[in-house]
Motif scaffolding. Structure first.
Motif, PDB file in Angstrom:
ATOM      1  N   ALA A   5       0.621  -1.389   0.222  1.00  0.00           N
ATOM      2  CA  ALA A   5      -0.215   0.250  -0.390  1.00  0.00           C
ATOM      3  C   ALA A   5       0.869   1.579  -0.352  1.00  0.00           C
ATOM      4  CB  ALA A   5      -1.118  -0.216   0.967  1.00  0.00           C
ATOM      5  N   ASN A   6       1.925   1.042   0.653  1.00  0.00           N
ATOM      6  CA  ASN A   6       3.135   2.354   0.524  1.00  0.00           C
ATOM      7  C   ASN A   6       3.573   2.788  -0.230  1.00  0.00           C
ATOM      8  OD1 ASN A   6       3.074   2.674   3.274  1.00  0.00           O
ATOM      9  ND2 ASN A   6       4.184   1.787   3.876  1.00  0.00           N
ATOM     10  N   THR A   7       3.754   2.137  -1.545  1.00  0.00           N
ATOM     11  CA  THR A   7       4.090   1.816  -3.142  1.00  0.00           C
ATOM     12  C   THR A   7       3.239   2.668  -3.749  1.00  0.00           C
ATOM     13  OG1 THR A   7       5.560   0.152  -2.384  1.00  0.00           O
ATOM     14  CG2 THR A   7       4.820   1.071  -4.895  1.00  0.00           C
ATOM     15  N   VAL A   8       1.701   2.291  -3.543  1.00  0.00           N
ATOM     16  CA  VAL A   8       0.674   3.037  -3.633  1.00  0.00           C
ATOM     17  C   VAL A   8       0.457   4.257  -3.499  1.00  0.00           C
ATOM     18  CG1 VAL A   8      -1.324   3.119  -5.280  1.00  0.00           C
ATOM     19  CG2 VAL A   8      -0.636   0.747  -5.654  1.00  0.00           C
ATOM     20  N   ALA A   9       0.435   4.569  -2.349  1.00  0.00           N
ATOM     21  CA  ALA A   9       0.287   5.691  -2.203  1.00  0.00           C
ATOM     22  C   ALA A   9       0.959   6.545  -2.310  1.00  0.00           C
ATOM     23  CB  ALA A   9       0.535   5.252   0.192  1.00  0.00           C
ATOM     24  N   LYS A  10       2.228   6.491  -2.368  1.00  0.00           N
ATOM     25  CA  LYS A  10       3.991   7.369  -3.004  1.00  0.00           C
ATOM     26  C   LYS A  10       3.309   7.327  -4.528  1.00  0.00           C
ATOM     27  CE  LYS A  10       8.816   7.463  -3.320  1.00  0.00           C
ATOM     28  NZ  LYS A  10       9.817   6.058  -2.902  1.00  0.00           N
ATOM     29  N   ALA A  11       2.671   7.012  -5.042  1.00  0.00           N
ATOM     30  CA  ALA A  11       2.582   7.318  -6.426  1.00  0.00           C
ATOM     31  C   ALA A  11       1.362   8.265  -6.584  1.00  0.00           C
ATOM     32  CB  ALA A  11       2.461   5.887  -7.076  1.00  0.00           C
ATOM     33  N   TYR A  12       0.618   7.878  -5.696  1.00  0.00           N
ATOM     34  CA  TYR A  12      -0.988   9.251  -5.438  1.00  0.00           C
ATOM     35  C   TYR A  12      -0.015  10.201  -4.903  1.00  0.00           C
ATOM     36  CZ  TYR A  12      -4.374   5.567  -6.366  1.00  0.00           C
ATOM     37  OH  TYR A  12      -5.408   5.034  -7.077  1.00  0.00           O
ATOM     38  N   ARG A  13       0.476  10.443  -3.614  1.00  0.00           N
ATOM     39  CA  ARG A  13       0.464  11.752  -3.130  1.00  0.00           C
ATOM     40  C   ARG A  13       1.613  11.829  -4.825  1.00  0.00           C
ATOM     41  NH1 ARG A  13       2.214   8.488   1.015  1.00  0.00           N
ATOM     42  NH2 ARG A  13       4.472   7.896   0.544  1.00  0.00           N
ATOM     43  N   ALA A  14       2.982  11.489  -5.476  1.00  0.00           N
ATOM     44  CA  ALA A  14       3.863  12.500  -6.431  1.00  0.00           C
ATOM     45  C   ALA A  14       2.494  12.567  -7.406  1.00  0.00           C
ATOM     46  CB  ALA A  14       4.716  11.415  -6.586  1.00  0.00           C
ATOM     47  N   LEU A  15       1.673  12.210  -7.988  1.00  0.00           N
ATOM     48  CA  LEU A  15       0.383  12.475  -8.832  1.00  0.00           C
ATOM     49  C   LEU A  15      -0.374  13.781  -8.833  1.00  0.00           C
ATOM     50  CD1 LEU A  15      -1.061   8.411  -9.603  1.00  0.00           C
ATOM     51  CD2 LEU A  15       0.508  10.820 -11.836  1.00  0.00           C
ATOM     52  N   GLU A  16      -0.466  13.216  -7.382  1.00  0.00           N
ATOM     53  CA  GLU A  16      -1.227  14.973  -6.555  1.00  0.00           C
ATOM     54  C   GLU A  16      -0.536  15.957  -6.570  1.00  0.00           C
ATOM     55  OE1 GLU A  16      -4.423  15.627  -3.256  1.00  0.00           O
ATOM     56  OE2 GLU A  16      -3.410  14.387  -2.539  1.00  0.00           O
TER      57      GLU A  16
END
Length: 122
Positions: A50-61
């Motif tokens: 989940a942390n991997t996807v969360a990191k991607a979402y933070r970068a996208l945001e």
């Protein structure tokens, strides 16, 4: 939304998620307002932490590609709005620095053209 993670790819999994969502949003495959899966849901479907996807979402945001609306979820943002604002601020800061360095408009523009050529062709 279709994402594929290639373990043998040199790009980190979070970067693959970020790049694929970004490309799909910018190309219109993911339309403005499209609701993205939850971090946990996407992580589970891709076999990632989940942390991997969360990191991607933070970068996208941060890039202005997606926006989180609290409990309502995460959605594809209006094309480029935040990204264009950030780019305009960066351009403004560049101009201020070029002037402080004593460069004229022609020299500043030539430096930008060189950087764009190197960044987009390289």
């Amino acid at each position: 939304m279709t994402l594929k993670i290639h373990i043998d790819d040199s790009a980190a999994p979070y970067e693959q998620v970020r790049a694929q969502i970004s490309e799909q949003a910018r190309s219109g495959v993911l339309p403005v307002g499209y609701r993205l899966p939850t971090v946990r849901g996407l992580a589970e479907s891709l076999g990632l932490a989940a942390n991997t996807v969360a990191k991607a979402y933070r970068a996208l945001e941060s890039d202005g590609v997606i926006e989180t609306r609290g409990r309502n979820g995460t959605f594809v943002a209006a094309a480029g709005s935040a990204a264009e604002r950030e780019l305009a601020l960066a351009a403004q800061a560049y101009v201020e620095r070029a002037r402080r360095l004593g460069l004229d408009e022609g020299a500043a523009l030539a430096a930008v053209r060189d950087a764009l050529r190197a960044g987009y062709e390289g």
